[in-house]
Design a protein around this motif. Structure first.
Motif, mmCIF file in Angstrom:
data_model
loop_
_atom_site.group_PDB
_atom_site.id
_atom_site.type_symbol
_atom_site.label_atom_id
_atom_site.label_comp_id
_atom_site.label_asym_id
_atom_site.label_seq_id
_atom_site.Cartn_x
_atom_site.Cartn_y
_atom_site.Cartn_z
ATOM 1 N N HIS A 91 -27.642 -3.330 -29.401
ATOM 2 C CA HIS A 91 -27.097 -2.742 -28.173
ATOM 3 C C HIS A 91 -25.652 -2.279 -28.341
ATOM 4 O O HIS A 91 -24.987 -1.962 -27.360
ATOM 5 N N PHE A 92 -25.158 -2.297 -29.588
ATOM 6 C CA PHE A 92 -23.771 -1.857 -29.829
ATOM 7 C C PHE A 92 -23.601 -0.450 -29.255
ATOM 8 O O PHE A 92 -24.330 0.468 -29.624
ATOM 9 N N PRO A 93 -22.647 -0.283 -28.323
ATOM 10 C CA PRO A 93 -22.671 0.934 -27.506
ATOM 11 C C PRO A 93 -21.964 2.127 -28.153
ATOM 12 O O PRO A 93 -21.128 2.766 -27.525
ATOM 13 N N ALA A 94 -22.294 2.438 -29.417
ATOM 14 C CA ALA A 94 -21.657 3.605 -30.040
ATOM 15 C C ALA A 94 -22.736 4.457 -30.694
ATOM 16 O O ALA A 94 -23.669 3.929 -31.310
ATOM 17 N N THR A 95 -22.590 5.757 -30.543
ATOM 18 C CA THR A 95 -23.552 6.653 -31.168
ATOM 19 C C THR A 95 -23.167 6.883 -32.627
ATOM 20 O O THR A 95 -22.035 6.580 -33.049
ATOM 21 N N VAL A 96 -24.101 7.461 -33.365
ATOM 22 C CA VAL A 96 -23.862 7.795 -34.766
ATOM 23 C C VAL A 96 -22.604 8.671 -34.888
ATOM 24 O O VAL A 96 -21.718 8.411 -35.709
ATOM 25 N N ALA A 97 -22.492 9.712 -34.054
ATOM 26 C CA ALA A 97 -21.342 10.625 -34.140
ATOM 27 C C ALA A 97 -20.033 9.874 -33.855
ATOM 28 O O ALA A 97 -19.008 10.127 -34.499
ATOM 29 N N GLU A 98 -20.074 8.939 -32.912
ATOM 30 C CA GLU A 98 -18.847 8.183 -32.592
ATOM 31 C C GLU A 98 -18.428 7.290 -33.753
ATOM 32 O O GLU A 98 -17.241 7.197 -34.087
ATOM 33 N N VAL A 99 -19.405 6.645 -34.390
ATOM 34 C CA VAL A 99 -19.086 5.768 -35.530
ATOM 35 C C VAL A 99 -18.478 6.600 -36.661
ATOM 36 O O VAL A 99 -17.469 6.217 -37.263
ATOM 37 N N VAL A 100 -19.067 7.751 -36.934
ATOM 38 C CA VAL A 100 -18.547 8.601 -38.012
ATOM 39 C C VAL A 100 -17.138 9.104 -37.649
ATOM 40 O O VAL A 100 -16.236 9.125 -38.493
ATOM 41 N N ILE A 134 -29.653 12.865 -35.942
ATOM 42 C CA ILE A 134 -29.608 11.584 -35.197
ATOM 43 C C ILE A 134 -28.215 11.315 -34.629
ATOM 44 O O ILE A 134 -27.890 10.181 -34.301
ATOM 45 N N ARG A 135 -27.415 12.339 -34.457
ATOM 46 C CA ARG A 135 -26.013 12.143 -34.078
ATOM 47 C C ARG A 135 -25.858 11.414 -32.744
ATOM 48 O O ARG A 135 -24.867 10.725 -32.520
ATOM 49 N N ASN A 136 -26.854 11.554 -31.831
ATOM 50 C CA ASN A 136 -26.711 10.922 -30.512
ATOM 51 C C ASN A 136 -27.445 9.588 -30.383
ATOM 52 O O ASN A 136 -27.454 8.974 -29.319
ATOM 53 N N ARG A 137 -28.050 9.124 -31.487
ATOM 54 C CA ARG A 137 -28.733 7.819 -31.436
ATOM 55 C C ARG A 137 -27.704 6.685 -31.496
ATOM 56 O O ARG A 137 -26.628 6.839 -32.088
ATOM 57 N N LEU A 138 -28.050 5.535 -30.932
ATOM 58 C CA LEU A 138 -27.162 4.370 -31.031
ATOM 59 C C LEU A 138 -27.264 3.785 -32.440
ATOM 60 O O LEU A 138 -28.374 3.631 -32.969
ATOM 61 N N ILE A 139 -26.130 3.446 -33.022
ATOM 62 C CA ILE A 139 -26.097 2.951 -34.409
ATOM 63 C C ILE A 139 -26.968 1.702 -34.574
ATOM 64 O O ILE A 139 -27.671 1.537 -35.568
ATOM 65 N N GLY A 140 -26.943 0.819 -33.562
ATOM 66 C CA GLY A 140 -27.672 -0.448 -33.657
ATOM 67 C C GLY A 140 -29.183 -0.292 -33.670
ATOM 68 O O GLY A 140 -29.903 -1.207 -34.043
ATOM 69 N N GLU A 141 -29.677 0.884 -33.270
ATOM 70 C CA GLU A 141 -31.130 1.089 -33.197
ATOM 71 C C GLU A 141 -31.717 1.577 -34.508
ATOM 72 O O GLU A 141 -32.920 1.713 -34.640
ATOM 73 N N LEU A 142 -30.857 1.885 -35.482
ATOM 74 C CA LEU A 142 -31.343 2.560 -36.695
ATOM 75 C C LEU A 142 -31.830 1.572 -37.739
ATOM 76 O O LEU A 142 -31.419 0.407 -37.754
ATOM 77 N N SER A 143 -32.652 2.060 -38.667
ATOM 78 C CA SER A 143 -33.078 1.245 -39.806
ATOM 79 C C SER A 143 -31.874 1.016 -40.728
ATOM 80 O O SER A 143 -30.871 1.756 -40.653
ATOM 81 N N GLY A 144 -31.987 0.025 -41.613
ATOM 82 C CA GLY A 144 -30.877 -0.300 -42.526
ATOM 83 C C GLY A 144 -30.463 0.893 -43.377
ATOM 84 O O GLY A 144 -29.271 1.141 -43.587
ATOM 85 N N ARG A 149 -26.409 5.247 -44.341
ATOM 86 C CA ARG A 149 -26.039 6.657 -44.456
ATOM 87 C C ARG A 149 -24.953 7.022 -43.445
ATOM 88 O O ARG A 149 -24.046 7.796 -43.746
ATOM 89 N N VAL A 150 -25.061 6.457 -42.234
ATOM 90 C CA VAL A 150 -24.055 6.729 -41.202
ATOM 91 C C VAL A 150 -22.693 6.200 -41.675
ATOM 92 O O VAL A 150 -21.666 6.877 -41.569
ATOM 93 N N LEU A 151 -22.711 4.984 -42.230
ATOM 94 C CA LEU A 151 -21.445 4.383 -42.679
ATOM 95 C C LEU A 151 -20.871 5.153 -43.872
ATOM 96 O O LEU A 151 -19.656 5.269 -44.024
ATOM 97 N N LEU A 152 -21.765 5.688 -44.695
ATOM 98 C CA LEU A 152 -21.305 6.523 -45.807
ATOM 99 C C LEU A 152 -20.705 7.822 -45.262
ATOM 100 O O LEU A 152 -19.663 8.285 -45.746
ATOM 101 N N ALA A 153 -21.335 8.396 -44.233
ATOM 102 C CA ALA A 153 -20.788 9.604 -43.598
ATOM 103 C C ALA A 153 -19.399 9.292 -43.036
ATOM 104 O O ALA A 153 -18.468 10.101 -43.135
ATOM 105 N N ARG A 154 -19.246 8.101 -42.461
ATOM 106 C CA ARG A 154 -17.941 7.703 -41.919
ATOM 107 C C ARG A 154 -16.891 7.645 -43.030
ATOM 108 O O ARG A 154 -15.760 8.102 -42.873
#
Ligand SMILES: Nc1ncnc2c1ncn2[C@@H]1O[C@H](COP(=O)(O)OP(=O)(O)OP(=O)(O)O)[C@@H](O)[C@H]1O
Length: 256
Positions: A91-100, A134-144, A149-154
């Protein structure tokens, strides 16, 4: 002459009087892909933390891009993916785009804010990692694998010349791990990003990295994987059977 991206000289670090690193020296040249391997507690994370100025060595010196660490301030040239970041609450309230987008804040003075014009950099980093959809998906909902990949993009959002990754594949299944290693290899080959990657898997990383650095508080070995496999010191270190297993997997394995 090649350009030194990281130069480490005589680095030693102890925690409460217990040695973690002893007199470690090596240099990483531009465009290298260095795999740092070694047993648990051999100082791998401490070494990368000293390189990034996150831990202060007791002795020795680190230069980044030819500048002593104490006066280095071009952190946008460096991307870092720390160990164990992948555990997000669903439920971490940040989207993929926000984390990056948070990756853009590293080199920004207060007040640190993501601006509207940063969307272009975020979009490019997402596309580079193949996760634009997947830029608008919540980070916590994604597979490992996607999360990593999101963290690498960041870590890539500033277009760093040096990327430091500390055990980035531990939470990944073998197939996703290979895909991840291949992605890093492409960054290295196509964008000439210099890579320093900490891992426990000397066999797998040997297939991708241009050099292996084997650490056991001291620097035991630094060189190419073929030399690692032929090294009598490494044979003594692992026992020849284990050395053969590591190197045999490499010979069976993926393209370099
Ligand atoms: N903050 C700390 N305080 C005290 N001791 C620490 C601290 N961080 C690391 N150590 C110790 O320093 C040694 C080296 O730790 P480090 O995490 O650098 O090794 P590592 O090779 O990355 O280990 P692993 O493969 O298990 O992640 C270990 O004995 C560890 O217990």
């Amino acid at each position: 002459m090649s350009v030194g991206v990281v130069t480490v000289q005589g680095l030693s670090h102890a925690y409460q009087g217990v040695d973690a690193l002893l007199d470690v020296s090596f240099a990483v040249e531009k465009g290298s892909y260095v795999g740092i391997v070694g047993p648990n507690g051999s100082g791998k994370s401490t070494l990368v933390r000293c390189i990034l100025g996150l831990a202060r060595p007791d002795r020795g010196r680190v230069d980044l891009f030819g500048t002593p660490l104490a006066s280095f301030d071009q952190w946008q040239r460096v991307g870092y993916l720390p160990q164990g970041l992948q555990h997000f609450n669903p439920h971490f309230p940040a989207t993929v785009a926000e984390v990056v987008g948070l990756g853009l804040l590293a080199n920004r003075s207060f007040p640190r804010r993501v601006h509207r014009e940063d969307a272009g950099a975020v979009g490019r980093a997402l596309e580079l990692m193949g996760i634009g959809g997947i830029r608008n998906r919540l980070i916590g909902e994604l597979s490992g694998g996607l999360r990593q990949r999101v963290l690498l993009a960041r870590a890539m959002v500033n277009g760093p010349e040096l990327l430091v990754l500390d055990e980035p594949t531990t939470a990944l299944d073998p197939e996703t791990r290979e895909i991840f290693y291949r992605t890093i290899q492409e960054l290295n080959r196509e964008r000439k990003t210099t890579i320093i990657l900490v891992t426990h898997d000397s066999g797998t990383i040997g297939r991708y990295a241009s050099s292996l650095l084997y650490l056991d508080k001291r620097l035991v070995f630094y060189g190419g994987f073929d030399d690692f496999c032929g090294s009598p010191e490494m044979g003594d270190f692992f026992g020849s059977h284990s050395q053969h297993l590591i190197c045999h997997r490499h010979q069976d394995g993926a393209p370099r």
